[in-house]
Design an enzyme around this catalytic site. Structure first.
Site, PDB file in Angstrom:
ATOM      1  N   ARG A 224      92.372  28.794  50.456  1.00  0.00           N
ATOM      2  CA  ARG A 224      93.237  28.067  49.540  1.00  0.00           C
ATOM      3  C   ARG A 224      94.048  29.066  48.717  1.00  0.00           C
ATOM      4  O   ARG A 224      93.562  30.155  48.369  1.00  0.00           O
ATOM      5  CB  ARG A 224      92.412  27.197  48.572  1.00  0.00           C
ATOM      6  CG  ARG A 224      91.820  25.959  49.205  1.00  0.00           C
ATOM      7  CD  ARG A 224      92.873  24.925  49.595  1.00  0.00           C
ATOM      8  NE  ARG A 224      92.296  23.726  50.199  1.00  0.00           N
ATOM      9  CZ  ARG A 224      92.220  23.492  51.513  1.00  0.00           C
ATOM     10  NH1 ARG A 224      92.676  24.366  52.386  1.00  0.00           N
ATOM     11  NH2 ARG A 224      91.703  22.359  51.962  1.00  0.00           N
ATOM     12  N   HIS A 272     100.495  27.013  56.185  1.00  0.00           N
ATOM     13  CA  HIS A 272      99.242  26.228  56.219  1.00  0.00           C
ATOM     14  C   HIS A 272      99.031  25.589  57.595  1.00  0.00           C
ATOM     15  O   HIS A 272      98.879  24.374  57.720  1.00  0.00           O
ATOM     16  CB  HIS A 272      99.238  25.171  55.106  1.00  0.00           C
ATOM     17  CG  HIS A 272      97.860  24.683  54.753  1.00  0.00           C
ATOM     18  ND1 HIS A 272      97.476  24.348  53.474  1.00  0.00           N
ATOM     19  CD2 HIS A 272      96.756  24.477  55.512  1.00  0.00           C
ATOM     20  CE1 HIS A 272      96.218  23.947  53.463  1.00  0.00           C
ATOM     21  NE2 HIS A 272      95.753  24.024  54.705  1.00  0.00           N
TER      22      HIS A 272
HETATM   23  P1  NDP Z   1      81.741  25.302  54.561  1.00  0.00           P
HETATM   24  O1  NDP Z   1      81.424  24.401  53.426  1.00  0.00           O
HETATM   25  O2  NDP Z   1      81.129  25.044  55.882  1.00  0.00           O
HETATM   26  O3  NDP Z   1      81.362  26.810  54.165  1.00  0.00           O
HETATM   27  C1  NDP Z   1      81.558  27.343  52.915  1.00  0.00           C
HETATM   28  C2  NDP Z   1      80.950  28.742  52.858  1.00  0.00           C
HETATM   29  O4  NDP Z   1      81.335  29.373  51.644  1.00  0.00           O
HETATM   30  C3  NDP Z   1      79.418  28.740  52.886  1.00  0.00           C
HETATM   31  O5  NDP Z   1      78.936  29.800  53.665  1.00  0.00           O
HETATM   32  C4  NDP Z   1      79.050  28.960  51.411  1.00  0.00           C
HETATM   33  O6  NDP Z   1      77.799  29.614  51.201  1.00  0.00           O
HETATM   34  C5  NDP Z   1      80.178  29.878  50.990  1.00  0.00           C
HETATM   35  N1  NDP Z   1      80.345  29.841  49.535  1.00  0.00           N
HETATM   36  C6  NDP Z   1      80.651  28.794  48.729  1.00  0.00           C
HETATM   37  N2  NDP Z   1      80.686  29.171  47.438  1.00  0.00           N
HETATM   38  C7  NDP Z   1      80.386  30.485  47.422  1.00  0.00           C
HETATM   39  C8  NDP Z   1      80.249  31.453  46.381  1.00  0.00           C
HETATM   40  N3  NDP Z   1      80.408  31.124  45.088  1.00  0.00           N
HETATM   41  N4  NDP Z   1      79.924  32.719  46.724  1.00  0.00           N
HETATM   42  C9  NDP Z   1      79.728  33.060  48.024  1.00  0.00           C
HETATM   43  N5  NDP Z   1      79.838  32.197  49.054  1.00  0.00           N
HETATM   44  C10 NDP Z   1      80.172  30.930  48.750  1.00  0.00           C
HETATM   45  O7  NDP Z   1      83.341  25.329  54.676  1.00  0.00           O
HETATM   46  P2  NDP Z   1      84.232  25.476  56.001  1.00  0.00           P
HETATM   47  O8  NDP Z   1      83.851  26.731  56.691  1.00  0.00           O
HETATM   48  O9  NDP Z   1      84.237  24.228  56.781  1.00  0.00           O
HETATM   49  O10 NDP Z   1      85.722  25.615  55.348  1.00  0.00           O
HETATM   50  C11 NDP Z   1      86.043  26.646  54.437  1.00  0.00           C
HETATM   51  C12 NDP Z   1      87.419  26.383  53.814  1.00  0.00           C
HETATM   52  O11 NDP Z   1      88.460  26.666  54.745  1.00  0.00           O
HETATM   53  C13 NDP Z   1      87.720  24.942  53.417  1.00  0.00           C
HETATM   54  O12 NDP Z   1      87.094  24.618  52.176  1.00  0.00           O
HETATM   55  C14 NDP Z   1      89.236  24.939  53.315  1.00  0.00           C
HETATM   56  O13 NDP Z   1      89.622  25.275  52.006  1.00  0.00           O
HETATM   57  C15 NDP Z   1      89.665  26.045  54.265  1.00  0.00           C
HETATM   58  N6  NDP Z   1      90.435  25.521  55.428  1.00  0.00           N
HETATM   59  C16 NDP Z   1      91.716  25.975  55.633  1.00  0.00           C
HETATM   60  C17 NDP Z   1      92.444  25.534  56.711  1.00  0.00           C
HETATM   61  C18 NDP Z   1      93.805  26.065  56.995  1.00  0.00           C
HETATM   62  O14 NDP Z   1      94.499  25.543  57.875  1.00  0.00           O
HETATM   63  N7  NDP Z   1      94.270  27.094  56.326  1.00  0.00           N
HETATM   64  C19 NDP Z   1      91.902  24.552  57.655  1.00  0.00           C
HETATM   65  C20 NDP Z   1      90.544  24.153  57.364  1.00  0.00           C
HETATM   66  C21 NDP Z   1      89.841  24.628  56.271  1.00  0.00           C
HETATM   67  P3  NDP Z   1      76.398  28.932  51.618  1.00  0.00           P
HETATM   68  O15 NDP Z   1      76.431  28.881  53.132  1.00  0.00           O
HETATM   69  O16 NDP Z   1      75.382  29.847  51.118  1.00  0.00           O
HETATM   70  O17 NDP Z   1      76.416  27.554  51.006  1.00  0.00           O
HETATM   71  C1  OXD Z   2      91.603  21.656  55.607  1.00  0.00           C
HETATM   72  C2  OXD Z   2      92.961  22.176  55.606  1.00  0.00           C
HETATM   73  O1  OXD Z   2      90.898  21.767  54.583  1.00  0.00           O
HETATM   74  O2  OXD Z   2      93.785  21.727  56.439  1.00  0.00           O
HETATM   75  O3  OXD Z   2      91.185  21.111  56.645  1.00  0.00           O
HETATM   76  O4  OXD Z   2      93.275  23.064  54.808  1.00  0.00           O
END
Ligand code: NDP
Ligand code: OXD
Length: 309
Positions: A224, A272
């Site tokens: 993000r 994006h």
């Molecule tokens: P998940 O919820 O599966 O994974 C989140 C990860 O981040 C977990 O490993 C979690 O740790 C870690 N995390 C969260 N908070 C912290 C912190 N404070 N310190 C360290 N680690 C942390 O999310 P996804 O993998 O499905 O997606 C990630 C992001 O990708 C989405 O939220 C979205 O914003 C972005 N995205 C962007 C897209 C694009 O087109 N650019 C498309 C799709 C998604 P733990 O495992 O220990 O809980």
């Molecule tokens: C998502 C994105 O969160 O498109 O899936 O960014």
């Protein structure tokens, strides 16, 4: 039987067709067109108008059309008892890994240089680093981060992951929590952000973080825009500590016309598109959750409002 789509800034027609095709007879509304307010129980949302859900007293589920839910949780008027779900989908996961891999390889092999050289009819070979000489750090080892890390590891990169709780994955170095962040950063020649946006992760890509990376490190933000402090990135690029950045997400989208990222020679901007939910693939989990909601069964991919992801 109805699902209502709340979306600003994204075309909803593919979701409408996918829902109707997979569930003939289901009524699909796009806000502001809705069923009578008390009949609206299931919402599909992307950047909904803030406060809008207070109009629907029987709303039970708000399903994000993406993996992220920050666009939902930032609404201060979110109804208390409503469950929030997100997309976990093979296509979305694979597309993210291929996009990030493309950015990594473009940087490591310096492919953009040859496009510039071709324009000037210049034949000049540059040396390059082999994948085994490059350490990649993935921030966020969830669904997307883990698969991306594994794909990069298969290509021969040394890959470390950083998350809240340690992730023991074969071939991937595990770092967790604030106490291990510096050790993780100090090794990363390429830093990839795949964290969810929460109060703990906002502005995490800042001057302090960048200064802990080895000199010449490259930054990829596909999570993000609010993870990144824009001015800090420009300062670290112009000062020569960072060698470049690939940015797919921005604080304001579309990226404003006058934003300095557009013209910066070391920044690669994409709009994006790292991974876009494919409604044809993700519609089955939405309908599954719709059925579960109606039968009072536990929903899939529910997010924690306390953790924020
Ligand atoms: P998940 O919820 O599966 O994974 C989140 C990860 O981040 C977990 O490993 C979690 O740790 C870690 N995390 C969260 N908070 C912290 C912190 N404070 N310190 C360290 N680690 C942390 O999310 P996804 O993998 O499905 O997606 C990630 C992001 O990708 C989405 O939220 C979205 O914003 C972005 N995205 C962007 C897209 C694009 O087109 N650019 C498309 C799709 C998604 P733990 O495992 O220990 O809980
Ligand atoms: C998502 C994105 O969160 O498109 O899936 O960014």
């Amino acid at each position: 039987m109805s699902i209502t789509i709340f979306s600003q800034g994204r075309n909803t027609s593919r979701w409408e067709s996918a829902l109707k095709e997979h569930r003939p007879g289901l009524e699909v509304y796009v806000y502001p067109n809705t069923a009578p307010a008390e009949q609206v129980e299931f919402a599909l949302a992307w950047n909904h108008p803030p406060g809008v859900f207070t109009e629907f007293p029987n709303l039970k589920c708000i399903a994000s059309t993406g993996a992220g839910v920050d666009h939902i949780l930032r609404d201060p008027e979110l109804p208390v008892g409503v469950q929030i779900t997100r997309i976990v989908d093979e296509d979305l996961t694979q597309d993210m890994a291929t996009f990030v891999t493309a950015q990594v390889l473009n940087h490591v092999r310096g492919l953009h240089r040859y496009k510039d050289a071709q324009r000037g009819h210049t034949w000049k070979q540059h040396s390059y680093r082999r994948t085994s000489d490059v350490v990649i750090g993935v921030m966020g080892m969830g669904v997307l981060g883990t698969h991306t890390a594994q794909q990069l590891s298969k290509l021969g990169f040394k890959v470390n992951g950083w998350s809240r709780s340690p992730k023991l994955i074969e071939g991937i170095g595990a770092y967790a929590g604030a106490e291990e962040l510096t050790a993780f950063l100090e090794k990363a020649n390429i830093l990839i952000c795949l964290l969810p946006l929460t109060k703990d992760t906002a502005n995490i890509l800042n001057k302090d973080t960048f200064s802990r990376l080895p000199k010449g490190a490259y930054v990829i933000n596909v999570a993000r825009g609010e993870h990144l402090v824009d001015d800090d990135l420009i300062e670290m690029l112009d000062g020569g500590h960072l060698s470049g950045a690939s940015l797919d997400v921005f604080r304001e989208e579309p990226l404003p016309e006058e934003h300095p990222f557009w013209e910066h020679p070391l920044i690669h901007v994409t709009p994006h598109i790292a991974s876009i939910t494919n409604p044809a693939s993700a519609v089955s989990q939405i309908l599954e959750n719709y059925d579960r909601m109606r039968h009072g069964e536990p929903l899939l991919h529910v997010v924690s409002k306390t953790k924020g992801y």
